[in-house]
Design an enzyme around this catalytic site. Sequence first.
Site, short mmCIF file in Angstrom:
data_model
loop_
_atom_site.label_atom_id
_atom_site.label_comp_id
_atom_site.label_asym_id
_atom_site.label_seq_id
_atom_site.Cartn_x
_atom_site.Cartn_y
_atom_site.Cartn_z
N GLY A 134 0.80 -1.27 0.01
CA GLY A 134 -0.14 -0.10 -0.12
C GLY A 134 0.81 1.18 0.05
CG ASN A 135 -0.40 4.53 -1.73
OD1 ASN A 135 -1.10 5.35 -1.10
ND2 ASN A 135 -0.86 3.68 -2.78
NE ARG A 136 3.51 8.68 5.24
CZ ARG A 136 4.20 9.54 5.28
NH1 ARG A 136 5.40 9.46 4.58
NH2 ARG A 136 3.83 10.58 6.07
CB SER A 137 -2.84 8.17 -1.02
OG SER A 137 -3.92 8.86 -1.08
#
Length: 233
Positions: free
Chosen positions: A33-36
Amino acid sequence: ALALRGERDLDGLRVAVSAGGTREPLDPVRYLGNRSSGRQGVALALAAADRGAEVVLVAAHLDDGVLADAARHPLIRIERAGTAAELGLAMRAVSEDAAVIVMAAAVADYRPAEVAEGKLTKESGVLESIDLVQNEDIVASLAARRHPGQVVVAFAAETPQDEAEMLARARRKRERKGVDLLVVNEVGWDRGFEMAENTVQVIGEGGAVRARASGSKRSVADDIWDVIAADLG
Ligand code: CTP
Ligand code: CA
């Protein structure tokens, strides 16, 4: 630009907005995943709807509570998409009759080549390294098949050494993706993502800086819509 605020200058405009970060499953309990946080994308959806647009918001994974205002807005319909593949399908479908496509989602560039049926274990040895395959560039494919007059907007979060490098990267990225507008912002370990505030530049035709905006994600969203509205004529 400020004179437009509060007016329904986007009345009846059909808009597709994506927001949040995709999660690419590895097994039933893990993902890439990512930090958006989804905040800028949701702010874009709300700003458009408050100006009268009919918005479909394709929401990937967002921080808790970020969707609350959008979920209550009569002019916003929310669709959920977890992975890049799901987001691509949803955006393709809703883009058919949208005048404007805003791809604010943080889409994973790669996904695990295989998704395990059961939880992977250290014992199995396969967690040592993960084979990845590249996801389709959704916004590039939407731009390639856009119909006349349709405006496609991409975003880029960059970690440049300086302003000149950021603009150069943004201009290349806009060309590569074939989009009308590219909104670039600088991110780092301590800025950009979970913040309420944002600073962006909007790159248009020929690499021109169409706008610089700084402030709350909502006010940045309105400034971005001012540029889009100008292009819609
Ligand atoms: N995007 C997309 N599909 C992907 C990856 C990104 O549609 N598979 C969109 C994002 O929604 C955003 C823009 O492309 O609008 C930003 O992409 P970015 O990650 O900055 O560009 P990339 O081409 O993936 O380049 P980089 O190697 O810098 O990540
Ligand atoms: Ca990327």
